[in-house]
Write a protein that holds these residues in place. Structure first.
Motif, PDB file in Angstrom:
ATOM      1  N   PHE A 169     -17.656 -45.741 -10.422  1.00  0.00           N
ATOM      2  CA  PHE A 169     -17.831 -44.599  -9.532  1.00  0.00           C
ATOM      3  C   PHE A 169     -17.830 -43.335 -10.370  1.00  0.00           C
ATOM      4  CE2 PHE A 169     -13.360 -45.673  -9.775  1.00  0.00           C
ATOM      5  CZ  PHE A 169     -12.741 -44.465 -10.039  1.00  0.00           C
ATOM      6  N   HIS A 170     -18.120 -42.216  -9.737  1.00  0.00           N
ATOM      7  CA  HIS A 170     -18.098 -40.930 -10.412  1.00  0.00           C
ATOM      8  C   HIS A 170     -16.908 -40.124  -9.914  1.00  0.00           C
ATOM      9  CE1 HIS A 170     -22.348 -41.998 -11.124  1.00  0.00           C
ATOM     10  NE2 HIS A 170     -22.095 -41.413 -12.280  1.00  0.00           N
ATOM     11  N   ALA A 171     -16.349 -39.310 -10.821  1.00  0.00           N
ATOM     12  CA  ALA A 171     -15.254 -38.419 -10.477  1.00  0.00           C
ATOM     13  C   ALA A 171     -15.572 -37.038 -11.052  1.00  0.00           C
ATOM     14  CB  ALA A 171     -13.940 -38.945 -11.034  1.00  0.00           C
ATOM     15  N   ARG A 172     -15.048 -36.009 -10.397  1.00  0.00           N
ATOM     16  CA  ARG A 172     -15.350 -34.615 -10.771  1.00  0.00           C
ATOM     17  C   ARG A 172     -14.041 -33.902 -11.151  1.00  0.00           C
ATOM     18  NH1 ARG A 172     -19.788 -31.776  -8.869  1.00  0.00           N
ATOM     19  NH2 ARG A 172     -20.068 -33.393  -7.310  1.00  0.00           N
ATOM     20  N   ASP A 173     -14.105 -33.063 -12.200  1.00  0.00           N
ATOM     21  CA  ASP A 173     -12.934 -32.258 -12.555  1.00  0.00           C
ATOM     22  C   ASP A 173     -13.003 -30.912 -11.836  1.00  0.00           C
ATOM     23  OD1 ASP A 173     -14.678 -30.623 -14.030  1.00  0.00           O
ATOM     24  OD2 ASP A 173     -13.929 -31.266 -15.979  1.00  0.00           O
ATOM     25  N   ALA A 174     -12.013 -30.057 -12.042  1.00  0.00           N
ATOM     26  CA  ALA A 174     -11.931 -28.769 -11.349  1.00  0.00           C
ATOM     27  C   ALA A 174     -13.078 -27.833 -11.718  1.00  0.00           C
ATOM     28  CB  ALA A 174     -10.601 -28.099 -11.660  1.00  0.00           C
ATOM     29  N   GLU A 175     -13.685 -28.040 -12.886  1.00  0.00           N
ATOM     30  CA  GLU A 175     -14.796 -27.186 -13.320  1.00  0.00           C
ATOM     31  C   GLU A 175     -16.154 -27.736 -12.898  1.00  0.00           C
ATOM     32  OE1 GLU A 175     -14.369 -26.327 -17.473  1.00  0.00           O
ATOM     33  OE2 GLU A 175     -12.321 -25.608 -17.199  1.00  0.00           O
ATOM     34  N   GLY A 176     -16.153 -28.861 -12.172  1.00  0.00           N
ATOM     35  CA  GLY A 176     -17.396 -29.415 -11.653  1.00  0.00           C
ATOM     36  C   GLY A 176     -18.073 -30.455 -12.528  1.00  0.00           C
ATOM     37  N   ARG A 177     -17.488 -30.766 -13.690  1.00  0.00           N
ATOM     38  CA  ARG A 177     -18.079 -31.797 -14.553  1.00  0.00           C
ATOM     39  C   ARG A 177     -17.911 -33.166 -13.906  1.00  0.00           C
ATOM     40  NH1 ARG A 177     -15.631 -28.474 -19.064  1.00  0.00           N
ATOM     41  NH2 ARG A 177     -13.715 -29.433 -18.325  1.00  0.00           N
ATOM     42  N   ILE A 178     -18.925 -34.003 -14.064  1.00  0.00           N
ATOM     43  CA  ILE A 178     -18.919 -35.354 -13.491  1.00  0.00           C
ATOM     44  C   ILE A 178     -18.613 -36.364 -14.599  1.00  0.00           C
ATOM     45  CG2 ILE A 178     -20.339 -37.119 -12.356  1.00  0.00           C
ATOM     46  CD1 ILE A 178     -19.805 -34.819 -10.529  1.00  0.00           C
ATOM     47  N   TYR A 179     -17.740 -37.327 -14.287  1.00  0.00           N
ATOM     48  CA  TYR A 179     -17.346 -38.371 -15.228  1.00  0.00           C
ATOM     49  C   TYR A 179     -17.642 -39.742 -14.617  1.00  0.00           C
ATOM     50  CZ  TYR A 179     -14.548 -34.673 -17.388  1.00  0.00           C
ATOM     51  OH  TYR A 179     -14.124 -33.509 -17.984  1.00  0.00           O
ATOM     52  N   PRO A 180     -18.340 -40.635 -15.343  1.00  0.00           N
ATOM     53  CA  PRO A 180     -18.521 -42.000 -14.858  1.00  0.00           C
ATOM     54  C   PRO A 180     -17.269 -42.827 -15.187  1.00  0.00           C
ATOM     55  CG  PRO A 180     -19.761 -41.676 -16.881  1.00  0.00           C
ATOM     56  CD  PRO A 180     -19.113 -40.364 -16.548  1.00  0.00           C
ATOM     57  N   VAL A 181     -16.646 -43.399 -14.162  1.00  0.00           N
ATOM     58  CA  VAL A 181     -15.412 -44.166 -14.322  1.00  0.00           C
ATOM     59  C   VAL A 181     -15.695 -45.633 -14.020  1.00  0.00           C
ATOM     60  CG1 VAL A 181     -13.021 -44.417 -13.538  1.00  0.00           C
ATOM     61  CG2 VAL A 181     -14.076 -42.151 -13.601  1.00  0.00           C
ATOM     62  N   HIS A 182     -15.185 -46.518 -14.875  1.00  0.00           N
ATOM     63  CA  HIS A 182     -15.325 -47.960 -14.676  1.00  0.00           C
ATOM     64  C   HIS A 182     -13.963 -48.540 -14.294  1.00  0.00           C
ATOM     65  CE1 HIS A 182     -19.050 -48.127 -17.513  1.00  0.00           C
ATOM     66  NE2 HIS A 182     -19.269 -47.472 -16.388  1.00  0.00           N
TER      67      HIS A 182
ATOM     68  N   VAL B  35      -6.043 -39.697 -19.606  1.00  0.00           N
ATOM     69  CA  VAL B  35      -4.809 -39.866 -20.357  1.00  0.00           C
ATOM     70  C   VAL B  35      -4.764 -38.918 -21.552  1.00  0.00           C
ATOM     71  CG1 VAL B  35      -3.473 -41.488 -21.756  1.00  0.00           C
ATOM     72  CG2 VAL B  35      -4.472 -42.240 -19.595  1.00  0.00           C
ATOM     73  N   ALA B  36      -5.837 -38.813 -22.314  1.00  0.00           N
ATOM     74  CA  ALA B  36      -5.850 -38.017 -23.544  1.00  0.00           C
ATOM     75  C   ALA B  36      -5.673 -36.525 -23.315  1.00  0.00           C
ATOM     76  CB  ALA B  36      -7.135 -38.264 -24.320  1.00  0.00           C
ATOM     77  N   SER B  37      -6.261 -35.990 -22.253  1.00  0.00           N
ATOM     78  CA  SER B  37      -6.255 -34.543 -22.063  1.00  0.00           C
ATOM     79  C   SER B  37      -5.438 -34.069 -20.861  1.00  0.00           C
ATOM     80  CB  SER B  37      -7.690 -34.036 -21.884  1.00  0.00           C
ATOM     81  OG  SER B  37      -8.252 -34.583 -20.707  1.00  0.00           O
ATOM     82  N   GLY B  38      -5.098 -34.963 -19.940  1.00  0.00           N
ATOM     83  CA  GLY B  38      -4.365 -34.579 -18.743  1.00  0.00           C
ATOM     84  C   GLY B  38      -5.213 -33.939 -17.667  1.00  0.00           C
ATOM     85  N   VAL B  39      -6.540 -33.940 -17.843  1.00  0.00           N
ATOM     86  CA  VAL B  39      -7.455 -33.358 -16.853  1.00  0.00           C
ATOM     87  C   VAL B  39      -7.424 -34.214 -15.597  1.00  0.00           C
ATOM     88  CG1 VAL B  39      -9.882 -32.863 -16.342  1.00  0.00           C
ATOM     89  CG2 VAL B  39      -8.927 -32.295 -18.585  1.00  0.00           C
ATOM     90  N   GLU B  40      -7.257 -33.566 -14.440  1.00  0.00           N
ATOM     91  CA  GLU B  40      -7.242 -34.291 -13.172  1.00  0.00           C
ATOM     92  C   GLU B  40      -8.668 -34.413 -12.639  1.00  0.00           C
ATOM     93  OE1 GLU B  40      -5.349 -34.007  -8.735  1.00  0.00           O
ATOM     94  OE2 GLU B  40      -4.141 -33.318 -10.420  1.00  0.00           O
ATOM     95  N   LEU B  41      -8.977 -35.585 -12.117  1.00  0.00           N
ATOM     96  CA  LEU B  41     -10.297 -35.885 -11.568  1.00  0.00           C
ATOM     97  C   LEU B  41     -10.158 -36.296 -10.112  1.00  0.00           C
ATOM     98  CD1 LEU B  41     -11.582 -38.206 -14.442  1.00  0.00           C
ATOM     99  CD2 LEU B  41     -11.955 -35.748 -14.212  1.00  0.00           C
ATOM    100  N   ILE B  42     -11.177 -35.989  -9.320  1.00  0.00           N
ATOM    101  CA  ILE B  42     -11.240 -36.416  -7.923  1.00  0.00           C
ATOM    102  C   ILE B  42     -12.466 -37.299  -7.762  1.00  0.00           C
ATOM    103  CG2 ILE B  42     -11.451 -35.650  -5.512  1.00  0.00           C
ATOM    104  CD1 ILE B  42      -8.842 -34.771  -6.830  1.00  0.00           C
ATOM    105  N   ARG B  43     -12.265 -38.466  -7.168  1.00  0.00           N
ATOM    106  CA  ARG B  43     -13.374 -39.398  -6.959  1.00  0.00           C
ATOM    107  C   ARG B  43     -14.416 -38.781  -6.032  1.00  0.00           C
ATOM    108  NH1 ARG B  43     -12.814 -45.791  -5.782  1.00  0.00           N
ATOM    109  NH2 ARG B  43     -15.026 -46.224  -5.630  1.00  0.00           N
ATOM    110  N   VAL B  44     -15.683 -38.885  -6.417  1.00  0.00           N
ATOM    111  CA  VAL B  44     -16.794 -38.369  -5.621  1.00  0.00           C
ATOM    112  C   VAL B  44     -17.157 -39.425  -4.582  1.00  0.00           C
ATOM    113  CG1 VAL B  44     -19.185 -37.585  -5.675  1.00  0.00           C
ATOM    114  CG2 VAL B  44     -17.667 -37.034  -7.575  1.00  0.00           C
ATOM    115  N   PRO B  45     -17.182 -39.045  -3.267  1.00  0.00           N
ATOM    116  CA  PRO B  45     -17.491 -40.037  -2.231  1.00  0.00           C
ATOM    117  C   PRO B  45     -18.933 -40.519  -2.298  1.00  0.00           C
ATOM    118  CG  PRO B  45     -17.088 -37.870  -1.247  1.00  0.00           C
ATOM    119  CD  PRO B  45     -16.910 -37.740  -2.719  1.00  0.00           C
TER     120      PRO B  45
END
Length: 72
Positions: A9-22, A62-72
């Motif tokens: 799935f994809h998750a977004r940080d507070a600055e709007g960047r998208i991360y692909p999560v497995h 884990v490495a940076s502590g950046v919080e992500l929210i799962r994109v629906p």
């Protein structure tokens, strides 16, 4: 341990960047190849960085502590 990817799935940080999560299920195997205990669910970015599940749709790199929210 054997890990099998069971979702992505994809998750977004507070600055709007998208991360692909497995999403992986890991299980400990005995010498005969049988699984021991319940599988453990782990998360990683597509580039391999570890991700902690904080609950519901919240995750943390884990490495940076950046919080992500799962994109629906």
């Amino acid at each position: 341990m054997a890990a099998v990817m069971v979702g992505q799935f994809h998750a977004r940080d507070a600055e709007g960047r998208i991360y692909p999560v497995h999403e992986f299920q890991e299980s400990t195997l005995q010498a005969d190849g049988n699984a021991v205990g319940a599988p453990i669910v782990t998360y990683r970015l597509a580039i391999g960085d570890r991700v902690n599940h904080l609950g519901e749709n919240r995750f943390e790199l884990v490495a940076s502590g950046v919080e992500l929210i799962r994109v629906p």
